[in-house]
Design a protein around this motif. Structure first.
Motif, PDB file in Angstrom:
ATOM      1  N   ARG A  41       0.811  -1.219   0.000  1.00  0.00           N
ATOM      2  CA  ARG A  41       0.000   0.000   0.000  1.00  0.00           C
ATOM      3  C   ARG A  41       0.847   1.274   0.000  1.00  0.00           C
ATOM      4  NH1 ARG A  41      -5.354  -1.282   0.876  1.00  0.00           N
ATOM      5  NH2 ARG A  41      -5.839   0.847   1.497  1.00  0.00           N
ATOM      6  N   HIS A  42       2.123   1.169   0.345  1.00  0.00           N
ATOM      7  CA  HIS A  42       2.994   2.332   0.243  1.00  0.00           C
ATOM      8  C   HIS A  42       2.979   2.881  -1.174  1.00  0.00           C
ATOM      9  CE1 HIS A  42       6.518   4.930   0.759  1.00  0.00           C
ATOM     10  NE2 HIS A  42       7.016   4.382  -0.330  1.00  0.00           N
ATOM     11  N   TYR A  43       2.840   1.995  -2.145  1.00  0.00           N
ATOM     12  CA  TYR A  43       2.884   2.398  -3.553  1.00  0.00           C
ATOM     13  C   TYR A  43       1.505   2.738  -4.117  1.00  0.00           C
ATOM     14  CZ  TYR A  43       7.657   0.797  -3.199  1.00  0.00           C
ATOM     15  OH  TYR A  43       8.973   0.645  -2.805  1.00  0.00           O
ATOM     16  N   TRP A  44       0.468   2.590  -3.315  1.00  0.00           N
ATOM     17  CA  TRP A  44      -0.876   2.930  -3.772  1.00  0.00           C
ATOM     18  C   TRP A  44      -1.167   4.422  -3.629  1.00  0.00           C
ATOM     19  CZ3 TRP A  44      -4.952  -1.321  -2.187  1.00  0.00           C
ATOM     20  CH2 TRP A  44      -4.553  -2.549  -2.707  1.00  0.00           C
ATOM     21  N   LEU A  45      -0.353   5.140  -2.867  1.00  0.00           N
ATOM     22  CA  LEU A  45      -0.444   6.599  -2.741  1.00  0.00           C
ATOM     23  C   LEU A  45      -1.838   7.068  -2.340  1.00  0.00           C
ATOM     24  CD1 LEU A  45       1.721   7.774  -5.796  1.00  0.00           C
ATOM     25  CD2 LEU A  45       2.447   7.266  -3.459  1.00  0.00           C
ATOM     26  N   GLY A  46      -2.448   6.347  -1.399  1.00  0.00           N
ATOM     27  CA  GLY A  46      -3.739   6.771  -0.876  1.00  0.00           C
ATOM     28  C   GLY A  46      -4.942   6.300  -1.655  1.00  0.00           C
ATOM     29  N   LEU A  47      -4.721   5.699  -2.813  1.00  0.00           N
ATOM     30  CA  LEU A  47      -5.827   5.153  -3.602  1.00  0.00           C
ATOM     31  C   LEU A  47      -6.170   3.745  -3.122  1.00  0.00           C
ATOM     32  CD1 LEU A  47      -4.623   6.340  -7.108  1.00  0.00           C
ATOM     33  CD2 LEU A  47      -6.597   7.236  -5.856  1.00  0.00           C
ATOM     34  N   PRO A 173      -0.899  12.848   5.676  1.00  0.00           N
ATOM     35  CA  PRO A 173      -1.025  14.301   5.856  1.00  0.00           C
ATOM     36  C   PRO A 173      -2.269  14.888   5.198  1.00  0.00           C
ATOM     37  CG  PRO A 173       1.243  13.720   5.331  1.00  0.00           C
ATOM     38  CD  PRO A 173       0.430  12.500   5.106  1.00  0.00           C
ATOM     39  N   MET A 174      -2.609  14.424   3.990  1.00  0.00           N
ATOM     40  CA  MET A 174      -3.827  14.920   3.348  1.00  0.00           C
ATOM     41  C   MET A 174      -5.059  14.464   4.113  1.00  0.00           C
ATOM     42  SD  MET A 174      -5.426  16.686   1.101  1.00  0.00           S
ATOM     43  CE  MET A 174      -4.197  17.154  -0.113  1.00  0.00           C
ATOM     44  N   ALA A 175      -5.047  13.228   4.608  1.00  0.00           N
ATOM     45  CA  ALA A 175      -6.178  12.762   5.413  1.00  0.00           C
ATOM     46  C   ALA A 175      -6.355  13.636   6.645  1.00  0.00           C
ATOM     47  CB  ALA A 175      -5.967  11.301   5.810  1.00  0.00           C
ATOM     48  N   CYS A 201      -4.921  10.526  -1.912  1.00  0.00           N
ATOM     49  CA  CYS A 201      -5.888  10.545  -0.815  1.00  0.00           C
ATOM     50  C   CYS A 201      -7.077  11.433  -1.169  1.00  0.00           C
ATOM     51  CB  CYS A 201      -5.220  11.024   0.464  1.00  0.00           C
ATOM     52  SG  CYS A 201      -6.333  11.223   1.867  1.00  0.00           S
ATOM     53  N   ALA A 202      -6.809  12.619  -1.696  1.00  0.00           N
ATOM     54  CA  ALA A 202      -7.889  13.538  -2.053  1.00  0.00           C
ATOM     55  C   ALA A 202      -8.799  12.921  -3.111  1.00  0.00           C
ATOM     56  CB  ALA A 202      -7.310  14.856  -2.556  1.00  0.00           C
ATOM     57  N   ALA A 203      -8.204  12.307  -4.124  1.00  0.00           N
ATOM     58  CA  ALA A 203      -8.996  11.687  -5.182  1.00  0.00           C
ATOM     59  C   ALA A 203      -9.838  10.542  -4.634  1.00  0.00           C
ATOM     60  CB  ALA A 203      -8.086  11.195  -6.294  1.00  0.00           C
ATOM     61  N   GLN A 204      -9.250   9.738  -3.744  1.00  0.00           N
ATOM     62  CA  GLN A 204      -9.977   8.623  -3.169  1.00  0.00           C
ATOM     63  C   GLN A 204     -11.156   9.095  -2.329  1.00  0.00           C
ATOM     64  OE1 GLN A 204      -9.315   5.358  -3.942  1.00  0.00           O
ATOM     65  NE2 GLN A 204     -11.278   4.991  -2.890  1.00  0.00           N
ATOM     66  N   ARG A 205     -11.031  10.277  -1.739  1.00  0.00           N
ATOM     67  CA  ARG A 205     -12.140  10.859  -0.955  1.00  0.00           C
ATOM     68  C   ARG A 205     -13.230  11.457  -1.854  1.00  0.00           C
ATOM     69  NH1 ARG A 205     -11.146  12.419   4.727  1.00  0.00           N
ATOM     70  NH2 ARG A 205      -9.468  11.072   5.450  1.00  0.00           N
ATOM     71  N   GLY A 206     -13.049  11.370  -3.159  1.00  0.00           N
ATOM     72  CA  GLY A 206     -14.056  11.862  -4.079  1.00  0.00           C
ATOM     73  C   GLY A 206     -13.880  13.297  -4.516  1.00  0.00           C
ATOM     74  N   LEU A 207     -12.737  13.908  -4.183  1.00  0.00           N
ATOM     75  CA  LEU A 207     -12.465  15.275  -4.589  1.00  0.00           C
ATOM     76  C   LEU A 207     -11.793  15.302  -5.958  1.00  0.00           C
ATOM     77  CD1 LEU A 207     -11.032  16.610  -1.208  1.00  0.00           C
ATOM     78  CD2 LEU A 207     -13.396  16.725  -2.020  1.00  0.00           C
ATOM     79  N   ASP A 208     -12.064  16.327  -6.730  1.00  0.00           N
ATOM     80  CA  ASP A 208     -11.326  16.519  -7.973  1.00  0.00           C
ATOM     81  C   ASP A 208      -9.865  16.765  -7.623  1.00  0.00           C
ATOM     82  OD1 ASP A 208     -13.674  16.287  -9.348  1.00  0.00           O
ATOM     83  OD2 ASP A 208     -13.588  18.269 -10.295  1.00  0.00           O
ATOM     84  N   ALA A 209      -8.970  16.043  -8.291  1.00  0.00           N
ATOM     85  CA  ALA A 209      -7.548  16.162  -7.959  1.00  0.00           C
ATOM     86  C   ALA A 209      -6.701  16.118  -9.215  1.00  0.00           C
ATOM     87  CB  ALA A 209      -7.117  15.052  -7.002  1.00  0.00           C
TER      88      ALA A 209
END
Length: 259
Positions: A41-47, A173-175, A201-209
């Motif tokens: 998951r280190h390489y998933w970058l929050g996705l 940090p983004m979380a 992380c932002a994209a996974q939360r549904g935000l435009d990134a």
């Protein structure tokens, strides 16, 4: 300095090794693709990639298409590449999303896990958007993540540890920022412009990134291919001199109508 034409920018990207024959070696790229496919998951970058990318050859195919690395699975060592034309294509897609932000006077959050390379790219973009009427999101105070502080420097969220701006791929940090905004009852950003796990992380939360990504960071390109991330811009994210990114930033802002 004049705004570079597309052809001049392509030449500049290759000459400064932001694209073209980049410094990241082929074996490093393939090792990261394999680690992602193996579920590290280190390489998933929050996705959240689930089981969709378990074959590293599928990852390589996306990276060849969207980043421009060699698509030859037998090419295991030596030089690898980023296609500068794909870099400029992605910058133009990013510019279109920035234009939308201006039209809607959107709230925009900037963040970087690569302050040694990309901090000023983000700072200049934030400055231009504020001048055009966007709100640059101010993050909550007192945030902590991964044993470091999360704060804003020149309008860009960064992580600090030991009095040093930290290079981090972590989504934590983004979380922390997004959770902090929600705790304060403040609206989330309409757009996040970032890199590494901050963008994922932002994209996974549904935000435009929009995310800048190197050729050994495949997750953001996979996210773009699935529609989770708006734009992944392929580039070497830490070249010899951060001033080398200035013509690229000028091209982006001009294409967005911000210069």
């Amino acid at each position: 300095m004049p705004i570079p034409s597309r052809a001049a920018l392509v030449e500049h990207l290759v000459r400064t090794r932001i694209a073209g024959d980049v410094a990241t070696p082929r074996d490093n790229n393939l090792a990261h693709y394999r680690s992602l496919a193996n579920g590290d998951r280190h390489y998933w970058l929050g996705l959240e990639l689930g089981d969709r990318w378990r074959d590293e050859q599928d990852v390589l195919a996306v990276m060849a298409e969207r980043c421009g690395v060699s698509d030859d699975p037998e090419h295991r060592f030596g030089q690898d590449t980023i296609d500068p034309e794909l870099t400029v294509d992605a910058l133009e897609r990013a510019a279109a999303r920035l234009r939308k932000a201006v039209e809607g006077a959107e709230r925009v959050l900037f963040a970087t896990g690569h302050p040694g390379g990309l901090l000023d790219v983000h700072r200049q973009t934030a400055q231009a958007l504020r001048a055009a009427g966007c709100e640059i999101v101010r993050i909550p105070g007192g945030l902590m993540a991964d044993e470091g502080m999360v704060f804003q420097f020149a309008d860009v969220a960064v992580q600090e540890r030991g009095a040093t701006l930290w290079h981090t791929h972590s989504p934590a940090p983004m979380a922390a920022i997004l959770d902090g905004l929600e705790r304060e009852g403040r609206p989330l950003p309409d757009l996040v412009v970032a890199d590494h796990g901050w963008a994922g992380c932002a994209a996974q939360r549904g935000l435009d990134a929009i995310g800048y990504a190197d050729c050994n960071d495949p997750a953001l390109f996979l996210g773009e291919s699935e529609g989770t991330l708006q734009v992944a811009v392929p580039l070497d994210d830490h070249v010899l001199d951060p001033r080398f990114y200035d013509p690229m930033t000028d091209y982006l802002l001009d294409a967005a109508g911000l210069l």
